[in-house]
Every structure is written in C-alpha cells, then in structure tokens.
Design an enzyme around this catalytic site. Structure first.
Site, PDB file in Angstrom:
ATOM      1  N   ARG A 171       9.092  42.069  74.183  1.00  0.00           N
ATOM      2  CA  ARG A 171       7.928  41.246  74.732  1.00  0.00           C
ATOM      3  C   ARG A 171       7.132  42.027  75.784  1.00  0.00           C
ATOM      4  O   ARG A 171       7.232  41.606  76.900  1.00  0.00           O
ATOM      5  CB  ARG A 171       8.964  40.224  75.415  1.00  0.00           C
ATOM      6  CG  ARG A 171       9.224  38.884  74.408  1.00  0.00           C
ATOM      7  CD  ARG A 171       8.641  38.029  73.783  1.00  0.00           C
ATOM      8  NE  ARG A 171       9.493  37.226  73.135  1.00  0.00           N
ATOM      9  CZ  ARG A 171       9.973  37.142  71.466  1.00  0.00           C
ATOM     10  NH1 ARG A 171       9.928  38.184  71.170  1.00  0.00           N
ATOM     11  NH2 ARG A 171      10.987  36.111  71.647  1.00  0.00           N
ATOM     12  N   SER A 240       9.694  29.803  74.625  1.00  0.00           N
ATOM     13  CA  SER A 240      10.593  30.850  75.533  1.00  0.00           C
ATOM     14  C   SER A 240      10.369  31.008  76.750  1.00  0.00           C
ATOM     15  O   SER A 240       8.909  31.578  76.808  1.00  0.00           O
ATOM     16  CB  SER A 240      11.637  31.904  74.943  1.00  0.00           C
ATOM     17  OG  SER A 240      12.226  31.927  73.954  1.00  0.00           O
ATOM     18  N   GLU A 336       8.845  34.433  80.870  1.00  0.00           N
ATOM     19  CA  GLU A 336       7.618  35.030  80.087  1.00  0.00           C
ATOM     20  C   GLU A 336       6.299  34.718  80.092  1.00  0.00           C
ATOM     21  O   GLU A 336       5.358  35.620  80.036  1.00  0.00           O
ATOM     22  CB  GLU A 336       8.301  34.631  78.541  1.00  0.00           C
ATOM     23  CG  GLU A 336       8.396  35.960  78.099  1.00  0.00           C
ATOM     24  CD  GLU A 336       8.546  34.800  76.273  1.00  0.00           C
ATOM     25  OE1 GLU A 336       7.596  33.936  76.072  1.00  0.00           O
ATOM     26  OE2 GLU A 336       9.684  35.586  75.448  1.00  0.00           O
TER      27      GLU A 336
HETATM   28  N1  EPU Z   1      22.429  29.393  73.375  1.00  0.00           N
HETATM   29  C1  EPU Z   1      22.885  28.357  74.345  1.00  0.00           C
HETATM   30  N2  EPU Z   1      22.489  27.325  74.764  1.00  0.00           N
HETATM   31  C2  EPU Z   1      20.737  27.327  74.662  1.00  0.00           C
HETATM   32  C3  EPU Z   1      19.792  28.155  73.973  1.00  0.00           C
HETATM   33  C4  EPU Z   1      20.959  29.349  73.678  1.00  0.00           C
HETATM   34  O1  EPU Z   1      23.601  28.339  74.066  1.00  0.00           O
HETATM   35  O2  EPU Z   1      20.293  25.855  75.413  1.00  0.00           O
HETATM   36  C5  EPU Z   1      22.851  30.583  73.350  1.00  0.00           C
HETATM   37  C6  EPU Z   1      23.032  30.259  71.492  1.00  0.00           C
HETATM   38  O3  EPU Z   1      24.044  29.392  70.830  1.00  0.00           O
HETATM   39  C7  EPU Z   1      22.910  32.310  70.798  1.00  0.00           C
HETATM   40  C8  EPU Z   1      21.875  32.502  72.058  1.00  0.00           C
HETATM   41  O4  EPU Z   1      22.296  31.883  73.591  1.00  0.00           O
HETATM   42  O5  EPU Z   1      24.087  32.245  71.288  1.00  0.00           O
HETATM   43  C9  EPU Z   1      20.564  32.867  71.402  1.00  0.00           C
HETATM   44  O6  EPU Z   1      19.960  31.616  71.480  1.00  0.00           O
HETATM   45  P1  EPU Z   1      18.882  31.758  69.948  1.00  0.00           P
HETATM   46  O7  EPU Z   1      19.508  32.314  69.087  1.00  0.00           O
HETATM   47  O8  EPU Z   1      18.100  30.501  69.777  1.00  0.00           O
HETATM   48  O9  EPU Z   1      17.708  32.449  70.494  1.00  0.00           O
HETATM   49  P2  EPU Z   1      17.089  32.792  71.904  1.00  0.00           P
HETATM   50  O10 EPU Z   1      17.757  34.231  72.743  1.00  0.00           O
HETATM   51  O11 EPU Z   1      16.906  31.938  72.720  1.00  0.00           O
HETATM   52  C10 EPU Z   1      15.353  34.067  70.683  1.00  0.00           C
HETATM   53  C11 EPU Z   1      13.574  34.364  71.041  1.00  0.00           C
HETATM   54  C12 EPU Z   1      12.538  33.232  70.383  1.00  0.00           C
HETATM   55  C13 EPU Z   1      13.237  33.195  69.143  1.00  0.00           C
HETATM   56  C14 EPU Z   1      14.763  33.421  69.038  1.00  0.00           C
HETATM   57  C15 EPU Z   1      15.134  33.723  67.344  1.00  0.00           C
HETATM   58  C16 EPU Z   1      12.850  35.307  73.735  1.00  0.00           C
HETATM   59  C17 EPU Z   1      13.214  35.087  74.762  1.00  0.00           C
HETATM   60  N3  EPU Z   1      13.275  34.125  73.019  1.00  0.00           N
HETATM   61  O12 EPU Z   1      15.468  32.852  72.027  1.00  0.00           O
HETATM   62  O13 EPU Z   1      11.090  33.549  71.071  1.00  0.00           O
HETATM   63  O14 EPU Z   1      12.438  32.664  68.255  1.00  0.00           O
HETATM   64  O15 EPU Z   1      15.312  34.437  69.932  1.00  0.00           O
HETATM   65  O16 EPU Z   1      14.895  35.095  67.202  1.00  0.00           O
HETATM   66  O17 EPU Z   1      13.457  36.030  73.187  1.00  0.00           O
HETATM   67  C18 EPU Z   1       9.626  32.781  72.367  1.00  0.00           C
HETATM   68  O18 EPU Z   1       9.770  33.376  72.215  1.00  0.00           O
HETATM   69  O19 EPU Z   1       8.308  31.543  72.718  1.00  0.00           O
HETATM   70  C19 EPU Z   1      10.931  32.438  71.554  1.00  0.00           C
HETATM   71  C20 EPU Z   1      11.041  30.939  71.188  1.00  0.00           C
END
Ligand code: EPU
Length: 351
Positions: A171, A240, A336
C-alpha cells in the site's frame, strides 16, 4: 458559475458527495475535469494565477474530505486503452488515468491479457492504482506496471517513471510518499500472454474447484469480494479503512501468547503483518456503530457511512476503534484513506 478558458472549464461551488465513495458532504470552491494531458497544464496555470492549491481527485475511493475545500479540485478523467507493444511473453498497454479500474480488468481478461484478475472489483480508477499499489488475493498492481506517466510538478515537465523507481511496497509508492509532486496521467502495464494463476490466498483455491483458468479466477475473486465487501452504492465506504499493521517479529511473538489465533503473515525480514480486521472484530467493533458511522458486519476492516455523515463523524468512529484496539492489543491501526484539510492539502491522521 463556470469559467471557461481555451482548454478548461472551471466550475465553482461544486458538490463532491457523489465523487467520493464514502459519500461525505463536501463542496469544492473550484473544480475542473481533465480529459486530456494538455488541459492539465492550463488547470495548473489557472490555480497559480488565482492563488489556489491544487487537489487531485481520481475515483474518490480512498479519500476523507472536509465539508468545504478552498482549492482547485482537479478531477482526472483521461480515458483510453492503447496497445503499445509485445514481446515473447508480455503485452504492453497504455491506459488513461480516468479509466475505471474494474472495467479495465474485465477488458484485459476478455482480451486474454493476464495478471490483473486477482484485482477485479477494486473500486477506483487506473490512475490511482499505483499510488497505494492496490493489492488483493496475493497480487499487487506494481508487479504488472511497466512505467507510470505523470506531470512532475517539481521539475515542471511530463515524465515517465519506470516501475523500478516507483518504490512499490505494501500500500505504498513514491506517489503516496510525495503526494504533491506527481499527477498521474497514464499507466503502462505489462500483462502476461500465458496465465500464471496466483490462487494461494485464503479460500481462493477451494473456490476455484477444478476450473483452473484466469476467467474463473476473476469470477471467484468477484464472488468472494461481493460476499464480504459492501457495495459503495448501497453502503458508502472506502474499502479497507485501516492497513494491516506490520510489527516486529518479537512483538508478534508476545501478542501470539495471549492471542494464538491472531491471523499473521511472516514478511521474511524480521517483521510480521497482522490482520487489522481480526483485531477490530475482537475489539467488539464488527457490525458496531458510533452514530451514523460503523464497521461493516461482514468485514470489520471496512468503515461504512450509514447515513449522512460528515468527516467529523467518520473521525469520531475511527478514533474510537483505534483506541479500543490499542487498549486491547497495544497496536495502533493506521488509516488507509488520505485525509484532506479545507485548503485541499493532505493532513496527517494523528490523534
Ligand atoms: N478477519 C476477522 N474478522 C473480520 C475481518 C477479517 O477475523 O471482520 C480475519 C479473517 O478471517 C482473516 C484475516 O482477518 O483471517 C484477514 O482477512 P481477509 O483475508 O478478509 O483480508 P484483509 O486482511 O481483511 C486484505 C486487504 C483487502 C483485500 C484482501 C484480500 C488490506 C488493508 N486489505 O484484507 O484490500 O481485498 O486482503 O486480499 O491489506 C482494500 O485495500 O481496500 C482491500 C479491500
């Protein structure tokens, strides 16, 4: 009111609510839409003649806007996808900054140009994609950029910045680090002739089943995103809201004793990325609101404007989230989206 010069049409008192995906109430004192590279120079002269700051607006999907902005808001709307060249393994395309990101991804897949499928359905425009090096499901856009074309406000000329000089990181890029220097007009992508599917992230592999094609990858990414992430048209949001924090391995070890199920990704350099969504969820904020702003019920990392919130309402909610997460985990979440002040300048998010 509208002030026309040979190339540009500057409007005054323009409502930006429909131009930012969080749907914040915001009015710009001056606004101009830019459809061609040359018009940008006229807009910059107009701003300097009228002693106005310049604020660049792209898809508005990563911005926090105040209620009034006294500046020239320059809305980058350059369209077009041009085929530039090919070599043995790649096609090179030049794309206007104002092209919709998701439509461009769909277009590449339809033309059998591969690499961007994991990034389907990310809101925003092509010109903003290098700024925060958009990423999802194990792919970051920087991997598929050959160069970025921009107006360099420091050197006062148009220039081409090779991907290797863009300092792409999680990012992050030079465009994010030095936000007042470059105005991106086009992005040149290098896309693969043969797909190299990246399907190791989370539940993507299982979702793919036996159909290991780029077309199915794109379809599954769209389905996963639609099942977790709110549509900004229905629930105004900025994707995010916080970055996943990157902390020292030793700090992670300490946290993991108390919270063994904390999702984490070893960065291989003595640091560990931890899941902000999990921290927010565990701090009790998933589906929780303060006034009209809350964290989404299916993905705690996404902040939603549920009614007619303004910037103060958003700040009250995200600061409350930050405080609760600090209290429970001693980790400070970094927002972000980029925060602007009433002079159209970028401000820090400090509490
Ligand atoms: N999780 C929870 N509770 C929640 C949300 C997430 O326990 O409410 C846990 C999930 O179970 C998982 C972990 O947190 O084990 C990570 O969650 P997820 O895989 O959904 O991805 P993320 O880290 O929340 C990132 C990016 C997203 C991108 C996804 C998929 C960032 C800040 N965000 O989200 O990017 O789509 O991975 O690659 O890096 C964005 O930047 O706008 C965005 C949506």
């Amino acid at each position: 009111m509208s002030i026309k010069t040979s190339m540009i049409d500057v409007q005054t008192n323009v409502e930006l609510k429909s131009l930012n995906t969080l749907s914040l109430n915001s009015v710009a004192s001056h606004y101009v839409q830019i459809d061609h590279k040359d018009a940008l120079l006229d807009a910059l002269s107009y701003a300097s003649d009228n002693k106005l700051n310049v604020m660049i607006l792209s898809g508005g999907s990563n911005m926090l806007l105040p209620e009034s902005i006294n500046a020239l808001v320059v809305h980058m709307n350059i369209q077009g996808i041009e085929y530039v060249a090919e070599d043995e393994s790649t096609h090179t395309l030049r794309v206007g900054a104002g092209q919709s990101w998701h439509d461009f991804v769909l277009w590449t897949t339809a033309h059998q140009f591969y690499g961007l499928q994991n990034l389907a359905l990310i809101p925003g425009l092509v010109g903003a994609s290098p700024v925060q090096n958009i990423g999802a499901y194990g792919v970051e856009v920087g991997e598929f950029i050959r160069l970025v074309e921009a107006y360099d406000r420091k050197e006062k000329c148009f220039s081409q910045i090779l991907a290797a000089d863009c300092k792409f990181a999680y990012r992050d890029s030079i465009f994010k680090q030095d936000p007042t220097r470059y105005i991106i007009t086009h992005v040149m992508f290098k896309l693969l002739k043969q797909p190299e599917l990246k399907i190791n992230y989370g539940d993507l592999r299982a979702a793919m089943g036996n159909e290991l094609t780029a077309e199915n990858l794109e379809k599954q990414v769209i389905q996963i995103r639609q099942s977790k992430l709110p549509d900004p048209k229905q629930y105004p949001n900025a994707g995010s809201f916080f970055k996943n924090p990157i902390i020292q391995a030793a700090a992670y070890e300490k946290l993991s004793i108390q919270f063994p199920s904390l999702p984490h990704y070893d960065q291989g350099n003595g640091t560990v990325k931890i899941a902000a969504g999990w921290l927010i969820d565990q701090a009790g904020w998933k589906g929780n609101r303060l006034g009209q702003v809350g964290m989404f019920e299916k993905q705690a990392l996404v902040l939603v404007n549920y009614a007619q919130a303004n910037l103060n309402d958003v700040q009250a909610t995200y600061r409350a989230v930050q405080q609760d997460v600090v209290q429970k985990f001693s980790v400070l979440l970094e927002p972000e989206p980029v925060l602007f002040n009433s002079a159209g300048l970028i401000q820090s998010h400090s509490i």
